[in-house]
Write a protein that holds these residues in place. Structure first.
Motif, PDB file in Angstrom:
ATOM      1  N   VAL A 116       0.850  -1.195   0.000  1.00 39.21           N
ATOM      2  CA  VAL A 116       0.000   0.000   0.000  1.00 39.21           C
ATOM      3  C   VAL A 116       0.887   1.247   0.000  1.00 39.21           C
ATOM      4  O   VAL A 116       0.691   2.168  -0.796  1.00 39.21           O
ATOM      5  N   ALA A 117       1.895   1.272   0.861  1.00 39.85           N
ATOM      6  CA  ALA A 117       2.783   2.441   0.958  1.00 39.85           C
ATOM      7  C   ALA A 117       3.627   2.615  -0.308  1.00 39.85           C
ATOM      8  O   ALA A 117       3.765   3.737  -0.821  1.00 39.85           O
ATOM      9  N   ILE A 118       4.183   1.527  -0.822  1.00 39.06           N
ATOM     10  CA  ILE A 118       5.026   1.611  -2.025  1.00 39.06           C
ATOM     11  C   ILE A 118       4.211   2.085  -3.219  1.00 39.06           C
ATOM     12  O   ILE A 118       4.637   2.967  -3.969  1.00 39.06           O
ATOM     13  N   PHE A 119       3.038   1.496  -3.418  1.00 42.19           N
ATOM     14  CA  PHE A 119       2.225   1.869  -4.569  1.00 42.19           C
ATOM     15  C   PHE A 119       1.702   3.299  -4.436  1.00 42.19           C
ATOM     16  O   PHE A 119       1.576   4.009  -5.424  1.00 42.19           O
ATOM     17  N   HIS A 120       1.426   3.710  -3.199  1.00 42.93           N
ATOM     18  CA  HIS A 120       1.032   5.112  -2.968  1.00 42.93           C
ATOM     19  C   HIS A 120       2.169   6.043  -3.373  1.00 42.93           C
ATOM     20  O   HIS A 120       1.962   7.026  -4.085  1.00 42.93           O
ATOM     21  N   ALA A 121       3.378   5.717  -2.938  1.00 43.33           N
ATOM     22  CA  ALA A 121       4.544   6.536  -3.282  1.00 43.33           C
ATOM     23  C   ALA A 121       4.743   6.583  -4.794  1.00 43.33           C
ATOM     24  O   ALA A 121       4.984   7.656  -5.365  1.00 43.33           O
ATOM     25  N   GLY A 122       4.629   5.430  -5.441  1.00 46.92           N
ATOM     26  CA  GLY A 122       4.816   5.373  -6.888  1.00 46.92           C
ATOM     27  C   GLY A 122       3.755   6.141  -7.656  1.00 46.92           C
ATOM     28  O   GLY A 122       4.026   6.731  -8.705  1.00 46.92           O
ATOM     29  N   ALA A 123       2.533   6.160  -7.129  1.00 46.64           N
ATOM     30  CA  ALA A 123       1.439   6.856  -7.803  1.00 46.64           C
ATOM     31  C   ALA A 123       1.518   8.371  -7.620  1.00 46.64           C
ATOM     32  O   ALA A 123       1.247   9.129  -8.553  1.00 46.64           O
ATOM     33  N   ILE A 124       1.879   8.819  -6.445  1.00 46.32           N
ATOM     34  CA  ILE A 124       1.879  10.248  -6.143  1.00 46.32           C
ATOM     35  C   ILE A 124       3.223  10.912  -6.463  1.00 46.32           C
ATOM     36  O   ILE A 124       3.265  12.056  -6.898  1.00 46.32           O
ATOM     37  N   TYR A 125       4.325  10.184  -6.245  1.00 49.79           N
ATOM     38  CA  TYR A 125       5.670  10.729  -6.466  1.00 49.79           C
ATOM     39  C   TYR A 125       6.449   9.785  -7.386  1.00 49.79           C
ATOM     40  O   TYR A 125       7.421   9.149  -6.962  1.00 49.79           O
ATOM     41  N   PRO A 126       6.062   9.672  -8.659  1.00 47.94           N
ATOM     42  CA  PRO A 126       6.642   8.650  -9.544  1.00 47.94           C
ATOM     43  C   PRO A 126       8.139   8.804  -9.802  1.00 47.94           C
ATOM     44  O   PRO A 126       8.799   7.820 -10.148  1.00 47.94           O
ATOM     45  N   ASN A 127       8.701   9.980  -9.623  1.00 46.91           N
ATOM     46  CA  ASN A 127      10.127  10.173  -9.891  1.00 46.91           C
ATOM     47  C   ASN A 127      10.986  10.173  -8.635  1.00 46.91           C
ATOM     48  O   ASN A 127      12.199  10.311  -8.719  1.00 46.91           O
ATOM     49  N   ALA A 128      10.358  10.032  -7.481  1.00 43.29           N
ATOM     50  CA  ALA A 128      11.105  10.036  -6.215  1.00 43.29           C
ATOM     51  C   ALA A 128      11.676   8.648  -5.949  1.00 43.29           C
ATOM     52  O   ALA A 128      11.095   7.635  -6.326  1.00 43.29           O
ATOM     53  N   LYS A 129      12.821   8.627  -5.295  1.00 42.74           N
ATOM     54  CA  LYS A 129      13.442   7.366  -4.889  1.00 42.74           C
ATOM     55  C   LYS A 129      13.074   7.064  -3.440  1.00 42.74           C
ATOM     56  O   LYS A 129      12.957   7.977  -2.614  1.00 42.74           O
ATOM     57  N   ILE A 130      12.902   5.792  -3.154  1.00 41.10           N
ATOM     58  CA  ILE A 130      12.645   5.364  -1.779  1.00 41.10           C
ATOM     59  C   ILE A 130      13.990   5.274  -1.067  1.00 41.10           C
ATOM     60  O   ILE A 130      14.898   4.580  -1.533  1.00 41.10           O
ATOM     61  N   VAL A 131      14.107   5.952   0.061  1.00 39.58           N
ATOM     62  CA  VAL A 131      15.347   5.968   0.819  1.00 39.58           C
ATOM     63  C   VAL A 131      15.287   4.954   1.962  1.00 39.58           C
ATOM     64  O   VAL A 131      16.197   4.134   2.124  1.00 39.58           O
ATOM     65  N   LYS A 132      14.210   5.022   2.755  1.00 39.88           N
ATOM     66  CA  LYS A 132      14.074   4.175   3.941  1.00 39.88           C
ATOM     67  C   LYS A 132      12.632   3.731   4.080  1.00 39.88           C
ATOM     68  O   LYS A 132      11.715   4.445   3.698  1.00 39.88           O
ATOM     69  N   MET A 133      12.483   2.559   4.685  1.00 37.60           N
ATOM     70  CA  MET A 133      11.154   2.019   4.950  1.00 37.60           C
ATOM     71  C   MET A 133      11.129   1.491   6.379  1.00 37.60           C
ATOM     72  O   MET A 133      12.053   0.806   6.806  1.00 37.60           O
ATOM     73  N   ALA A 134      10.071   1.822   7.111  1.00 33.14           N
ATOM     74  CA  ALA A 134       9.872   1.328   8.473  1.00 33.14           C
ATOM     75  C   ALA A 134       8.586   0.508   8.496  1.00 33.14           C
ATOM     76  O   ALA A 134       7.565   0.947   7.966  1.00 33.14           O
ATOM     77  N   ILE A 135       8.664  -0.671   9.106  1.00 30.46           N
ATOM     78  CA  ILE A 135       7.521  -1.588   9.148  1.00 30.46           C
ATOM     79  C   ILE A 135       7.331  -2.067  10.586  1.00 30.46           C
ATOM     80  O   ILE A 135       8.297  -2.434  11.261  1.00 30.46           O
TER      81      ILE A 135
END
Length: 160
Positions: free
Chosen positions: A77-96
């Motif tokens: 959910v978080a990854i796809f949200h990021a990809g949909a809203i900020y398609p050119n941004a890189k993921i730096v860190k993820m907390a689960i």
């Protein structure tokens, strides 16, 4: 015949208090969004928070469905949200963070296989590793410097 030896290296923090401030803040956001999980069947709530290189944070919580394959994990959910809203941004860190409503969850809970593949797709696409921190409700926090520590034999578009 020959053998292949695969090693995984993770860092272990005794608790959230040992985390760097920015990671502790990100994990707190994951804890907060975990409360929004819709998990009436599994009673297992998961929250994920993603820091992007543009400073934005994408959040996700697991969303279940009576038709089990129709639900979605917090990480995706978080990854796809990021990809949909900020398609050119890189993921730096993820907390689960994950927790059961029926018993204490004190051991770190890693992403499931489908989520590992989804995280890898973004890591491969951006050609930059993603730091992944994961924990239960309390206790130790594990850190992986890349999804490849959790999914060492990866599948990408080059196989297609």
């Amino acid at each position: 015949m020959k053998e292949i030896n695969i090693n995984t290296r993770l860092s272990v923090f005794e608790s959230m208090q040992e985390l760097p401030n920015d990671v502790r803040d990100l994990m707190q956001k994951a804890i907060d969004v975990r409360k929004n999980a819709y998990a009436p069947y599994s009673k297992f709530n998961v929250g994920a928070a993603i820091l992007l290189d543009n400073g934005e944070i994408a959040l996700g919580s697991n969303q279940e469905n009576a038709a089990y394959p129709s639900g979605l994990c917090a990480e995706r959910v978080a990854i796809f949200h990021a990809g949909a809203i900020y398609p050119n941004a890189k993921i730096v860190k993820m907390a689960i963070t994950a927790g059961s409503t029926t018993s204490a969850t004190t051991k770190p809970i890693p992403p499931c296989g489908a989520c590992r593949q989804a995280i890898f797709e973004y890591e491969f696409r951006q050609d930059n590793p993603i730091e992944i921190y994961f924990m239960g409700e309390t206790g130790e926090v594990y850190k992986s410097n890349s999804i490849q520590n959790l999914l060492p034999l990866t599948f990408d578009k080059n196989f297609l």
